[in-house]
Design a protein around this motif. Structure first.
Motif, PDB file in Angstrom:
ATOM      1  N   ILE A  23       9.731  55.310 103.807  1.00 34.34           N
ATOM      2  CA  ILE A  23       8.439  56.534 103.402  1.00 34.34           C
ATOM      3  C   ILE A  23       8.931  57.283 104.925  1.00 34.34           C
ATOM      4  O   ILE A  23       9.488  56.347 105.845  1.00 34.34           O
ATOM      5  CB  ILE A  23       7.437  56.821 103.245  1.00 34.34           C
ATOM      6  CG1 ILE A  23       6.597  55.117 104.125  1.00 34.34           C
ATOM      7  CG2 ILE A  23       7.712  55.577 101.548  1.00 34.34           C
ATOM      8  CD1 ILE A  23       5.290  54.139 103.872  1.00 34.34           C
ATOM      9  N   THR A  76       5.323  54.156  96.911  1.00 31.95           N
ATOM     10  CA  THR A  76       5.037  54.095  98.241  1.00 31.95           C
ATOM     11  C   THR A  76       4.467  52.831  98.904  1.00 31.95           C
ATOM     12  O   THR A  76       4.736  52.334  99.239  1.00 31.95           O
ATOM     13  CB  THR A  76       3.763  55.271  99.002  1.00 31.95           C
ATOM     14  OG1 THR A  76       4.585  56.594  98.864  1.00 31.95           O
ATOM     15  CG2 THR A  76       3.924  55.207  99.958  1.00 31.95           C
ATOM     16  N   PRO A  95      -2.622  56.965  98.996  1.00 32.76           N
ATOM     17  CA  PRO A  95      -0.805  56.563  98.562  1.00 32.76           C
ATOM     18  C   PRO A  95       0.030  56.701  97.145  1.00 32.76           C
ATOM     19  O   PRO A  95      -1.477  55.838  95.942  1.00 32.76           O
ATOM     20  CB  PRO A  95      -0.130  55.187  99.820  1.00 32.76           C
ATOM     21  CG  PRO A  95      -1.433  54.554  99.778  1.00 32.76           C
ATOM     22  CD  PRO A  95      -2.622  55.695  98.960  1.00 32.76           C
TER      23      PRO A  95
END
Length: 196
Positions: free
Chosen positions: A35, A54, A50
């Motif tokens: 990420i 993620t 998030p």
């Protein structure tokens, strides 16, 4: 300066503690998780909510159990007289990521050595991202219906249907209806000797 205590209640502070405890910079963890540094920094500072995808990437990169994400405000006290193996419905650890994200409740306190089980509520028309990591996953549809893709196969499951699959296969979930779908979800952790 030593990392902050893990007893902080915000997700971002707990995440920063675990990252710093492992001697990882923001850039190193972001690279491991696949990420951006900006997203990871915003999550740690509490200015970005998030996605579950993620969170899964960060958890895997840090080697943390999925229970790490859950708020456990009412763990059984050792002097409360409550059996340590019981998790009362009012005391379930929760994971809230917003109105358009799944709502999860752990059905136990703390981190399990072998498996974790929870309920997941998928909001109407929710579509997860693809996930994949070493585990076995199973569950049962409690309410509504879900379209599940595991590997190259896609199927629709309704109330009473159950499933079991190898978590290393790419998989995703979709609620195709206007109603909330509720699943019992079980994750079995694989022992290290099975990961070789």
């Amino acid at each position: 300066m030593p990392p902050a205590s893990p007893q902080h209640r915000t997700f971002g502070e707990k995440l920063r503690f675990h990252r710093e405890s492992r001697g990882l910079s923001l850039k190193e963890l972001a690279t491991r998780a696949g990420i951006s540094v900006g997203i990871l920094s915003q999550v740690e500072r509490g200015i970005n909510s998030p996605s579950l995808r993620t969170l899964s990437k960060v958890r895997t990169a840090l080697g943390l159990p999925s229970s790490f994400f859950f708020d456990d405000d009412h763990p059984p006290a050792s002097n409360s007289g409550e059996a340590e193996f019981v998790c009362r419905v009012a005391d379930r650890p929760q994971l809230h990521l917003g109105p358009d994200a799944p709502h999860k409740e752990l059905l136990h306190h703390g981190s399990s050595r072998v498996f974790e089980f929870m309920t997941i509520e998928l909001p109407p028309h929710y579509q997860s991202g693809s996930s994949s990591y070493p585990s076995e996953k199973g569950g049962y549809v409690l309410e509504g219906e879900v379209v599940m893709t595991v590997g190259k196969k896609t199927t629709t499951l309704s109330v009473g249907d159950s499933f079991l699959f190898d978590g290393i296969l790419p998989h995703d979930l979709r609620n195709p209806t206007d109603r909330t779908t509720k699943l019992l979800w079980i994750i079995a952790k694989l022992p290290n000797d099975l990961l070789l």
